[in-house]
Design an enzyme around this catalytic site. Structure first.
Site, PDB file in Angstrom:
ATOM      1  CG  HIS A  46     -18.099 -12.133   2.776  1.00  0.00           C
ATOM      2  ND1 HIS A  46     -18.281 -12.011   4.055  1.00  0.00           N
ATOM      3  CD2 HIS A  46     -18.995 -12.980   2.252  1.00  0.00           C
ATOM      4  CE1 HIS A  46     -19.128 -12.928   4.505  1.00  0.00           C
ATOM      5  NE2 HIS A  46     -19.645 -13.429   3.412  1.00  0.00           N
ATOM      6  NE  ARG A  76     -10.467 -10.719   4.253  1.00  0.00           N
ATOM      7  CZ  ARG A  76     -11.356 -11.255   4.877  1.00  0.00           C
ATOM      8  NH1 ARG A  76     -10.986 -12.129   5.954  1.00  0.00           N
ATOM      9  NH2 ARG A  76     -12.599 -11.040   4.532  1.00  0.00           N
TER      10      ARG A  76
END
Length: 149
Positions: A115, A102
């Site tokens: 996720h 991320r």
């Protein structure tokens, strides 16, 4: 051996990051035991994010995750749940450390690429939701003796 569930979200798929992301997990030494691309139904997305049902962002999250294809992954390895979370980075890409998925690729909290299960129990539930037992491979990589004592 511990397993975790990973989903590369529609933004990660559309941006062509699937191979790079899978490569990071493989380079860490985790074994890929489940892999498929699909466009989740609303029902599947609502089941997956049921814990957030009462949160104000729930509908937007479900809309986003069903807006395009995702890549669902099951990884296996010692401590894979916690280690995968570290590789993924903070939920908000703006505060995620450089070097995390991320931190390197995320744009904002609503488009955070990926996720990963947050606990062993959650991983078991998510794997059962997204994969049938027949879709998971049980195999031994030749490098295993070089990874684990």
């Amino acid at each position: 051996m511990e397993r975790t569930f990973i989903a590369i979200k529609p933004d990660g798929v559309q941006r062509g990051l699937v191979g790079t992301i899978i490569g990071r997990f493989e380079q860490k030494g985790f074994k890929l035991v489940g892999l498929k691309q699909l466009k989740p139904s609303r029902e599947l997305a609502e089941q997956h994010y049921a814990v957030h049902r009462e949160r104000p962002f729930f509908n937007g999250l479900v809309e986003f995750i069903t807006s395009g294809p995702i890549v669902a992954i099951v990884l296996e390895g010692e401590g894979v749940v916690a280690a995968a979370r570290k590789l993924i980075g903070a939920t908000n890409p703006l505060t995620a450390e450089p070097g995390t998925i991320r931190g390197d690729f995320g744009v904002n909290i609503g488009r955070n690429i990926i996720h990963g299960s947050d606990a062993i129990e959650t991983a078991q539930q998510e794997i059962a939701l997204w994969f049938s037992p027949a879709e998971l491979s049980d195999w031994t990589p030749t490098i295993q003796p070089w990874l684990y004592e």
